[in-house]
Design a protein around this motif. Structure first.
Motif, PDB file in Angstrom:
ATOM      1  N   HIS A   7      49.217  78.267  47.203  1.00 48.30           N
ATOM      2  CA  HIS A   7      48.800  77.709  45.917  1.00 48.30           C
ATOM      3  C   HIS A   7      49.104  76.218  45.909  1.00 48.30           C
ATOM      4  CE1 HIS A   7      53.113  77.853  44.614  1.00 48.30           C
ATOM      5  NE2 HIS A   7      53.117  78.900  45.423  1.00 48.30           N
ATOM      6  N   ASP A   8      48.384  75.490  45.056  1.00 49.46           N
ATOM      7  CA  ASP A   8      48.603  74.054  44.953  1.00 49.46           C
ATOM      8  C   ASP A   8      48.678  73.664  43.482  1.00 49.46           C
ATOM      9  OD1 ASP A   8      46.009  74.158  44.048  1.00 49.46           O
ATOM     10  OD2 ASP A   8      45.146  72.961  45.658  1.00 49.46           O
ATOM     11  N   VAL A   9      48.651  72.373  43.203  1.00 49.41           N
ATOM     12  CA  VAL A   9      48.690  71.861  41.834  1.00 49.41           C
ATOM     13  C   VAL A   9      47.398  71.092  41.586  1.00 49.41           C
ATOM     14  CG1 VAL A   9      49.881  70.367  40.191  1.00 49.41           C
ATOM     15  CG2 VAL A   9      51.204  71.711  41.849  1.00 49.41           C
ATOM     16  N   ASN A  10      46.620  71.557  40.607  1.00 46.81           N
ATOM     17  CA  ASN A  10      45.369  70.893  40.237  1.00 46.81           C
ATOM     18  C   ASN A  10      44.443  70.667  41.433  1.00 46.81           C
ATOM     19  OD1 ASN A  10      45.941  70.810  37.483  1.00 46.81           O
ATOM     20  ND2 ASN A  10      47.037  68.860  37.659  1.00 46.81           N
ATOM     21  N   TRP A  11      44.432  71.629  42.339  1.00 50.46           N
ATOM     22  CA  TRP A  11      43.488  71.654  43.461  1.00 50.46           C
ATOM     23  C   TRP A  11      43.586  70.418  44.358  1.00 50.46           C
ATOM     24  CZ3 TRP A  11      41.105  76.152  44.462  1.00 50.46           C
ATOM     25  CH2 TRP A  11      41.132  77.098  43.434  1.00 50.46           C
ATOM     26  N   ARG A  14      47.593  70.461  48.540  1.00 51.17           N
ATOM     27  CA  ARG A  14      48.937  70.378  49.135  1.00 51.17           C
ATOM     28  C   ARG A  14      49.585  71.739  48.887  1.00 51.17           C
ATOM     29  NH1 ARG A  14      45.913  65.861  49.508  1.00 51.17           N
ATOM     30  NH2 ARG A  14      47.095  64.078  50.310  1.00 51.17           N
ATOM     31  N   TRP A  15      49.287  72.678  49.781  1.00 46.92           N
ATOM     32  CA  TRP A  15      49.572  74.076  49.522  1.00 46.92           C
ATOM     33  C   TRP A  15      51.040  74.433  49.724  1.00 46.92           C
ATOM     34  CZ3 TRP A  15      44.889  74.228  52.951  1.00 46.92           C
ATOM     35  CH2 TRP A  15      43.716  74.251  52.177  1.00 46.92           C
ATOM     36  N   TYR A  16      51.550  75.209  48.789  1.00 50.68           N
ATOM     37  CA  TYR A  16      52.829  75.892  48.919  1.00 50.68           C
ATOM     38  C   TYR A  16      52.564  77.309  49.438  1.00 50.68           C
ATOM     39  CZ  TYR A  16      54.722  72.406  45.587  1.00 50.68           C
ATOM     40  OH  TYR A  16      55.107  71.260  44.946  1.00 50.68           O
ATOM     41  N   ILE A  17      53.585  77.904  50.057  1.00 51.60           N
ATOM     42  CA  ILE A  17      53.566  79.327  50.412  1.00 51.60           C
ATOM     43  C   ILE A  17      54.671  80.004  49.616  1.00 51.60           C
ATOM     44  CG2 ILE A  17      53.762  81.037  52.256  1.00 51.60           C
ATOM     45  CD1 ILE A  17      53.237  78.671  54.241  1.00 51.60           C
ATOM     46  N   THR A  18      54.340  81.078  48.928  1.00 51.86           N
ATOM     47  CA  THR A  18      55.349  81.809  48.158  1.00 51.86           C
ATOM     48  C   THR A  18      55.379  83.262  48.611  1.00 51.86           C
ATOM     49  OG1 THR A  18      55.159  80.376  46.216  1.00 51.86           O
ATOM     50  CG2 THR A  18      56.034  82.580  45.855  1.00 51.86           C
ATOM     51  N   GLY A  19      56.576  83.773  48.852  1.00 54.41           N
ATOM     52  CA  GLY A  19      56.751  85.187  49.160  1.00 54.41           C
ATOM     53  C   GLY A  19      57.069  85.953  47.893  1.00 54.41           C
ATOM     54  N   ILE A  20      56.326  87.032  47.640  1.00 52.42           N
ATOM     55  CA  ILE A  20      56.487  87.801  46.402  1.00 52.42           C
ATOM     56  C   ILE A  20      56.616  89.282  46.730  1.00 52.42           C
ATOM     57  CG2 ILE A  20      55.409  88.450  44.206  1.00 52.42           C
ATOM     58  CD1 ILE A  20      53.913  85.773  44.283  1.00 52.42           C
ATOM     59  N   ASP A  21      57.622  89.925  46.158  1.00 50.76           N
ATOM     60  CA  ASP A  21      57.749  91.379  46.211  1.00 50.76           C
ATOM     61  C   ASP A  21      56.905  91.934  45.065  1.00 50.76           C
ATOM     62  OD1 ASP A  21      58.601  94.073  45.726  1.00 50.76           O
ATOM     63  OD2 ASP A  21      60.396  93.678  46.913  1.00 50.76           O
ATOM     64  N   ILE A  22      55.761  92.538  45.391  1.00 49.84           N
ATOM     65  CA  ILE A  22      54.808  92.908  44.342  1.00 49.84           C
ATOM     66  C   ILE A  22      55.289  94.097  43.514  1.00 49.84           C
ATOM     67  CG2 ILE A  22      52.804  91.937  45.501  1.00 49.84           C
ATOM     68  CD1 ILE A  22      52.096  94.699  46.505  1.00 49.84           C
ATOM     69  N   TYR A  23      56.194  94.908  44.052  1.00 48.26           N
ATOM     70  CA  TYR A  23      56.675  96.054  43.286  1.00 48.26           C
ATOM     71  C   TYR A  23      57.802  95.657  42.336  1.00 48.26           C
ATOM     72  CZ  TYR A  23      53.787  99.000  46.209  1.00 48.26           C
ATOM     73  OH  TYR A  23      52.711  99.574  46.836  1.00 48.26           O
ATOM     74  N   GLY A  32      57.240  74.402  50.824  1.00 50.15           N
ATOM     75  CA  GLY A  32      56.366  73.297  50.464  1.00 50.15           C
ATOM     76  C   GLY A  32      57.082  72.299  49.589  1.00 50.15           C
ATOM     77  N   ASP A  33      56.551  71.076  49.556  1.00 53.08           N
ATOM     78  CA  ASP A  33      57.193  70.005  48.805  1.00 53.08           C
ATOM     79  C   ASP A  33      56.234  69.282  47.859  1.00 53.08           C
ATOM     80  OD1 ASP A  33      55.588  68.654  50.593  1.00 53.08           O
ATOM     81  OD2 ASP A  33      57.239  67.858  51.796  1.00 53.08           O
ATOM     82  N   GLY A  34      55.001  69.785  47.736  1.00 52.51           N
ATOM     83  CA  GLY A  34      54.030  69.144  46.862  1.00 52.51           C
ATOM     84  C   GLY A  34      53.305  67.977  47.502  1.00 52.51           C
TER      85      GLY A  34
END
Length: 509
Positions: A7-11, A14-23, A32-34
């Motif tokens: 994901h980035d900010v306002n397209w 500058r992509w971040y990677i986030t790990g999410i436990d969906i359950y 990422g640093d923006g």
């Protein structure tokens, strides 16, 4: 249980990677640093590690790291190089496949040791594309490639030996997954993704396959005119939609499916076009695709559907240089051949007019990105054809575009358009900015302020020059968008801007 979205900010890309436990609904980490671009490979959950590429040390170059999301520790294993991206770790956890792009459709493949980064094997062939790379066991890969071929096919590669072609079709294979001894793949037939399992076709609506997931029952991410972007599951040999917007049920009778028309260009080359025919057509919109290494395909495009429902027939030509028709066709617009591909668009217009499919005398042109460049070129070189024009995130000057685009992209783009060092005369010769005195069509320019690919100055500079000549021109800049218009509230504005502009001038005479 885990997903790793970018994901980035306002397209701004500058992509971040986030790990999410969906359950549990918990965020495990963010990389990422923006300021940098961060791109993940496939996680190896047995060891709680994920490979990723980042250009945080130098915006021109990428390095591959292994991040342990159990401990929070990481280490570098490969790079720095231009445009390298991790793909997948081998089943035993020892080896990582890395792709290096030399051009949009030319890759090298490296297999490296996960701990040391030592190169175990490399696949380096000129003008060869690799995609859908998947480990079959610890020594073999399946992949889609056009190695020694005009069309892409499925091959098996055994480390440090050679390729074996295992499946090819009349048309290009675009995507593949291997599961329990079965090959699930798609074939690009005039833009439509034909899905097959071991050569047996699976029925589906006309549209484009974006992704295949084979963990559990096979899932398919599709974009179709009828269902938009949607998720489908394969049950008992049939595809069923399990996730899509319910509004499409209400819109079903208002959605236009394209038909394929073929034009024989003046030099004998066949050009396909998608035509969305309006009832009681009030005029024609020529809609060249971006890329240019891309293809107009039968997907849900809300702008097209709004235009058709307001009485405008939309034509999307897949001119020479488009993908989906083989390597030779894709190269026909490279560098100094560019103007010939743009001439294809005009020849399609005349051909479809002669066949009675469209009206040539009431025509506008709309394009985004490279399609925006094509739009600006067409209204400067074929100025008598157009009643109105819209350029979205378009290139007005190939020289300033190449100088100012993201540094990680410049080399890839020079392979397609020509280089600043060797082709500057030609880049200037075909840049619309040098022909603005010829523009007579009313022109609307739309751009995102944060565009890292085609900087917003590309639209601003041609707007200011046309304004100084008192030409009919307007510009709209979305402050929270990048290379395109993605946010829902902005897309509503964007579609209304274009419809109002086209309607104003198409209906003025």
């Amino acid at each position: 249980d885990l997903i790793f979205p970018i994901h980035d900010v306002n397209w701004n890309e500058r992509w971040y990677i986030t790990g999410i436990d969906i359950y549990k609904g918990e965020k495990l980490f963010t990389l990422g640093d923006g300021k940098s671009i961060n791109i993940p490979g496939e996680a190896y959950e047995e060891e709680k590690i994920i490979p990723y590429a980042t250009n945080r040390s130098d915006p021109r170059l990428f390095e591959v790291y292994i991040y342990n999301y159990g401990t929070g520790e990481e280490y570098k294993i490969f790079g720095p190089y231009e445009n390298i991206y991790p793909i997948q770790i081998s089943p035993d956890g020892d080896k990582l496949v890395i792709s290096k792009s030399n051009a949009t459709w030319e890759q090298n493949i490296y297999v490296v040791d996960v701990e040391t980064g030592e190169v175990i094997d490399s696949i380096e062939y000129p003008d060869t594309h690799f995609s859908s790379i998947q480990w079959i066991d610890n020594e073999k890969l399946y992949l889609v490639t056009d190695y020694n071929s005009d069309k892409r096919y499925i091959a098996e590669y055994t480390l440090n030996t050679s390729f074996e072609k295992i499946l090819e079709e009349e048309y290009e294979i675009e995507m593949m997954k291997y599961r329990d001894g079965n090959l699930i793949y798609s074939v690009n037939v005039s833009g439509d993704s034909v899905i097959k399992i071991d050569d047996e076709e699976i029925k589906k609506p006309k549209g484009v396959l974006a992704y295949i997931d084979v963990d559990g029952e096979p899932l398919f991410s599709l974009n179709t005119v009828r269902y938009g972007e949607s998720i489908w599951i394969l049950k008992d040999g049939k595809l069923e939609p399990i996730k899509y917007c319910d509004k499409f049920n209400e819109l079903a009778n208002h959605l236009s499916e394209p038909k394929i028309y073929k034009t024989i260009a003046s030099d004998g080359l066949e050009i396909e076009s998608l035509v969305y025919k309006a009832k009681d057509s009030r005029g024609t919109i020529i809609y060249p695709h971006g890329g240019p290494e891309s293809q107009s395909r039968p997907i849900y495009n809300p702008l097209i559907q709004v235009l058709v429902n307001n009485g405008y027939t939309v034509v999307q030509p897949n001119y020479r240089g488009s993908t989906g028709y083989g390597k030779r066709f894709r190269h026909l617009d490279d560098r100094r051949n560019r103007e010939r591909s743009l001439k294809d668009i005009v020849e399609v217009l005349y051909d479809l007019s002669q066949k009675g499919v469209i009206e040539k005398d009431k025509t506008a042109v709309i394009g985004g990105s490279y399609g925006g460049f094509a739009t600006l070129y067409l209204i400067t070189h074929y100025q008598d054809l157009w009643r109105a024009a819209v350029s979205v995130v378009g290139i007005s000057n190939l020289e300033t575009f190449l100088r100012n685009t993201g540094p990680w992209r410049r080399r890839l783009r020079e392979r397609e358009y020509g280089s600043l060092d060797n082709d500057l005369d030609f880049l200037r010769k075909i840049s619309p900015i040098y022909y603005i005195d010829k523009i007579v069509a009313p022109l609307l320019l739309i751009h995102g302020r944060n565009d890292p690919r085609v900087p917003v100055e590309e639209s601003i500079q041609i707007y200011e020059k046309l304004k100084s000549l008192n030409r009919d021109v307007d510009i709209y800049i979305f402050e929270d968008e990048g290379h395109g218009v993605a946010k829902h509230r902005n897309r509503v504005i964007y579609i209304k801007l274009i419809l109002d502009w086209i309607s104003k001038y198409m209906n003025s005479i």
